[in-house]
Motif scaffolding. Sequence first.
Motif, PDB file in Angstrom:
ATOM      1  N   GLN A   1      55.554 -37.874  94.898  1.00  0.00           N
ATOM      2  CA  GLN A   1      54.493 -38.094  95.866  1.00  0.00           C
ATOM      3  C   GLN A   1      53.158 -37.640  95.302  1.00  0.00           C
TER       4      GLN A   1
ATOM      5  N   ILE B   1      49.673 -35.840  96.238  1.00  0.00           N
ATOM      6  CA  ILE B   1      49.106 -34.936  97.238  1.00  0.00           C
ATOM      7  C   ILE B   1      47.599 -35.149  97.287  1.00  0.00           C
TER       8      ILE B   1
ATOM      9  N   TYR C   1      50.155 -36.517 102.234  1.00  0.00           N
ATOM     10  CA  TYR C   1      51.167 -36.747 101.211  1.00  0.00           C
ATOM     11  C   TYR C   1      51.393 -38.249 101.127  1.00  0.00           C
TER      12      TYR C   1
END
Length: 592
Positions: free
Chosen positions: A62, A64, A328
């Motif tokens: 992911q 951020i 996220y």
Amino acid sequence: MSKNRIYMIIGIAVIILAAILVSGQILKSKNSTDSDGPTYQVKHGPLTISFVESGTIKARDQIIIKNEVEGRTSITYIIPEGNRVKKGDLLIELDVSTLEDQKIDKEIAVQNGEAAFIGAKESLAVVENQAKSDVDLATLTLDFARQDLDKYIQGEHPYELDKANADITLAQEELTRAQETLRWSKLLYGEKYISQTELQADEIAEKKKTLDTELAKKSKNLLTDYTYKRNLAKFQSDVNQAEMAMERTQRKANANVIQAQAELKAKEAEFGRQKDKLAKVEDQIGKTKIYAPDDGLAIYATSAKSGHDAREPLDVGSEVQEREELIYLPTGNASNAEVMVHESHLKKISAGMPAIITIDALQGKTFYGTIESIAPLPDARSMWMNPDLKVYTTKITIDGNDPALRTGMSCQAEIIVKQYQDAFYIPLQAVIKIGNEFNVYAKAGKSFQPRKVKIGLDNNKVIHIIDGLKDGDIVLLNPPFKSTTGDSQNRSPSEQSSAENKDGMQEKIAQGLKNVETNQQPQDANQQANTQLPDAGKGKRQFENLTPQQREEMKKKFEQMTPEEREKARQKLGGKNRQQGSKKRDPNEQNQ
């Protein structure tokens, strides 16, 4: 907790211990098997040693998104949570009004700095020109002084000296002539050829020439002894003064130039600093609009946090600070489970151990995972909220790429520590520690007698018995002087995990434990001392320290208690050590 409260609790505990001891003596005198309390028949079969911890699902891969605007600012726009975004889509827009005001101020400061820089640059040119002019003038003055000195020594003084000598020579010649004339005049006057007046005139003329000669000599002496020395000193002094003036002019010119150059550098540095500030403000303005760096699902950072980290959801008007995580952006379907493991379980687990993940929002579905890492230090935020709580962040890698798993989902991770294909086990509450030995109260005829046992690991419900019991033995669940909490366990752990066999889950768990065992030796025997069990000797010693009068009073109080009150007293005394392990028992696991 205050000391008075601690003393009060200790006093209550002593009273309850004494009451339980008196109750045991009363019940024992009735010679009734049922009065000994609930029992459990020793079983053997598959046994799983595990414990459950809560956590949160997080995407493995992911991006951020953080706030890069300095200070605190508020959100003016945010994309709805859960939206699918494309690369370049606007995710968040922050308040820019303060930065716009700062930009105007910085632009004015840049213009002022540029004007000051140009002024300093021109001032340096003027100072350099003036310095050159002053130095040239001082150099010319010095040259003139030196020429005047040379002119006097080599020109004026010899000329004046020659002139003085010439004056003396002419005066002497004229004096000689006057003297000759006077001599002839005296001869002619004696012969009566000239008058006395004419003679007197020649005499006066001779005196005048004598005086002229003396004056010429004195003039030469004055020139040689005084005028020459005075003029020589004056011209030499003029040269010295001109040299010092030259040095002063050069130093002053250099100082003025250096000062002007320093001022120019200072103005240039200030101009550059103001330009950097303006560029920084412009960069900050650019960072108030955050765009998606890649395709993905927008998840608010506040939604992905739980427990002590949780805070109100992001929304328009919410204040955020620099470096705060905002969104996220998972870029794939692979997920991890992040759980907080209590410090009491640290010696049981290691990287590579298998785990069974259940999701609160996905009832009926289980996922297999493997421990990837265990934090070396306890979670700081949890310690700040509760200094007595030490939990360690543990990351579990979940197999597969199930799109149903989403960041922020609550989960339960059952970490499998050990599995036995065939093992003896009894409820944890049946084992007590007397001194440094572990005992159970096993049935021998019509009574229950203490028996030493060798124990292994426990799962907060049942404990592995390595030696000391056999199949079919009956043990007392509430040993004397110590009561247990919760209900007895009659259901086999193999029944407990029957639902885990689907989709090859048991095979994965067995393989995972096998991989761990290759790097770590079993520690069943070494972990006996870590098992928290009741100490019956402690309650007995406290009861023996009471006076006969106190024992009699406690006996009367205990006899007046109802059966429910007596059970509650036992639970307060002996159930606290295993209270946490008994919180989530299945209702179907209850015994008598």
